[in-house]
Write a protein that holds these residues in place. Structure first.
Motif, PDB file in Angstrom:
ATOM      1  N   GLN A 170      -2.421   0.980  -2.621  1.00  0.00           N
ATOM      2  CA  GLN A 170      -3.360   0.002  -1.785  1.00  0.00           C
ATOM      3  C   GLN A 170      -2.613  -0.865  -1.321  1.00  0.00           C
ATOM      4  O   GLN A 170      -1.302  -1.807  -2.433  1.00  0.00           O
ATOM      5  CB  GLN A 170      -4.424   0.129  -2.916  1.00  0.00           C
ATOM      6  N   ARG A 171      -3.022  -2.295  -0.742  1.00  0.00           N
ATOM      7  CA  ARG A 171      -1.790  -3.079  -0.710  1.00  0.00           C
ATOM      8  C   ARG A 171      -2.083  -3.975  -1.341  1.00  0.00           C
ATOM      9  O   ARG A 171      -0.747  -4.941  -1.805  1.00  0.00           O
ATOM     10  CB  ARG A 171      -2.910  -4.218   0.731  1.00  0.00           C
ATOM     11  N   GLU A 172      -3.149  -4.295  -2.237  1.00  0.00           N
ATOM     12  CA  GLU A 172      -2.882  -5.057  -3.455  1.00  0.00           C
ATOM     13  C   GLU A 172      -1.885  -4.922  -4.172  1.00  0.00           C
ATOM     14  O   GLU A 172      -1.077  -5.543  -4.547  1.00  0.00           O
ATOM     15  CB  GLU A 172      -4.650  -4.536  -4.236  1.00  0.00           C
ATOM     16  N   GLU A 175       1.384  -5.610  -2.883  1.00  0.00           N
ATOM     17  CA  GLU A 175       1.598  -7.527  -3.027  1.00  0.00           C
ATOM     18  C   GLU A 175       1.911  -7.791  -4.290  1.00  0.00           C
ATOM     19  O   GLU A 175       2.580  -8.844  -4.413  1.00  0.00           O
ATOM     20  CB  GLU A 175       0.322  -8.061  -2.599  1.00  0.00           C
ATOM     21  N   LEU A 190       2.706  -8.761   4.449  1.00  0.00           N
ATOM     22  CA  LEU A 190       3.667  -7.229   4.009  1.00  0.00           C
ATOM     23  C   LEU A 190       3.604  -6.583   4.907  1.00  0.00           C
ATOM     24  O   LEU A 190       4.366  -5.480   5.084  1.00  0.00           O
ATOM     25  CB  LEU A 190       1.810  -6.754   2.700  1.00  0.00           C
ATOM     26  N   ASP A 191       3.018  -6.802   6.024  1.00  0.00           N
ATOM     27  CA  ASP A 191       2.782  -5.263   7.342  1.00  0.00           C
ATOM     28  C   ASP A 191       4.777  -5.790   8.088  1.00  0.00           C
ATOM     29  O   ASP A 191       4.910  -4.224   8.438  1.00  0.00           O
ATOM     30  CB  ASP A 191       1.727  -5.403   8.162  1.00  0.00           C
ATOM     31  N   SER A 212       0.622   4.254   7.537  1.00  0.00           N
ATOM     32  CA  SER A 212      -0.729   3.407   7.656  1.00  0.00           C
ATOM     33  C   SER A 212      -1.382   3.968   6.768  1.00  0.00           C
ATOM     34  O   SER A 212      -2.008   4.952   7.681  1.00  0.00           O
ATOM     35  CB  SER A 212      -0.652   2.928   8.430  1.00  0.00           C
ATOM     36  N   GLY A 217      -4.243   1.177   2.853  1.00  0.00           N
ATOM     37  CA  GLY A 217      -2.874   0.825   2.782  1.00  0.00           C
ATOM     38  C   GLY A 217      -2.007   1.400   3.076  1.00  0.00           C
ATOM     39  O   GLY A 217      -2.197   1.450   4.080  1.00  0.00           O
ATOM     40  N   TYR A 218      -0.738   2.086   2.375  1.00  0.00           N
ATOM     41  CA  TYR A 218       0.620   3.014   3.036  1.00  0.00           C
ATOM     42  C   TYR A 218       0.721   3.882   2.179  1.00  0.00           C
ATOM     43  O   TYR A 218       0.123   3.858   1.123  1.00  0.00           O
ATOM     44  CB  TYR A 218       1.195   2.059   3.462  1.00  0.00           C
TER      45      TYR A 218
END
Length: 223
Positions: A170-172, A175, A190-191, A212, A217-218
């Motif tokens: 997840q992005r969180e 980050e 972030l991207d 992606s 997220g990634y």
């Protein structure tokens, strides 16, 4: 990796932050028990480095809270109190490691890594994904036999993705691994880091690629 440093000496806190971010991962520094308690209730950390003589009390008073946290962070007490009875008492109260000031930065890093290994955070030492290898202890990425020169933030992203290769991150989570709590994160920051990291991997003929996952997220996959 995300590290919390609880130290009221500004110069030492700044030095610790530099040492830890170079060797282990992103870190945040706070100068009091009250600030540390507040941030521990809202954010997750892999390692907490605690001074004892803080403006509002003994850093050891954080240990009961740290023991209750899930997942529980590793704890390292860093203090000028070097009496053997203090050391034994601190370890008996639940601290994982105790280092006396003054200390050697190399020893601090080695002991911190040892504590993290005990918690199985770095137990595997290194991992391989296609022709991409990542040494988790020394934070070194290689493709084939060639070491990659990767800036700190991109390296934190790659490390987080490697630890969960083949799974969505997840992005969180990314980050948290890249930015400390005091930083203002722009929506596309972030991207941008991921885009540059993708290019580095592609230019190194890496078999691993960053995919992606829209809205989530990634993930690291093999092409």
């Amino acid at each position: 990796m995300h590290v919390l440093i609880v130290e009221d000496d500004r110069e030492l806190a700044s030095s610790l932050k530099t040492i830890i971010e170079d060797a282990i991962g992103v870190s945040d520094t706070f100068a009091s028990l009250a600030e540390a308690e507040a941030v521990l209730m809202t954010h997750k950390f892999n390692l907490v480095v605690i001074d004892r003589r803080l403006p509002d009390g003994d850093g050891l008073s954080l240990l009961p809270l740290l023991r209750r946290l899930q997942p529980r962070p590793a704890t390292l007490v860093l203090t000028a109190l070097d009496d053997p009875y203090d050391i034994v008492s601190t370890l008996d109260k639940g601290a994982d490691e105790y280092i006396c000031k003054p200390f050697e930065p190399m020893e601090l890093v080695a002991r911190a890594r040892a504590v993290l290994r005990r918690y199985s955070l770095d137990a595997i030492g290194s991992t391989q994904f296609g022709n991409l290898a990542f040494d988790l202890n020394h934070r070194l990425a290689t493709v084939g036999q060639k070491a990659l020169d990767i800036p700190r933030r991109e390296l934190a992203i790659l490390e987080t993705l490697v630890r969960r290769a083949g799974r969505v991150v997840q992005r969180e989570t990314l980050e948290s691994a890249v930015y400390n709590l005091s930083e203002d994160i722009e929506s596309n920051a972030l991207d941008s880091h991921v885009s540059r990291l993708r290019r580095r991997l592609r230019e190194a003929d890496c078999e691993a690629a960053i995919k992606s996952v829209r809205g989530i997220g990634y993930m690291l996959v093999l092409e």
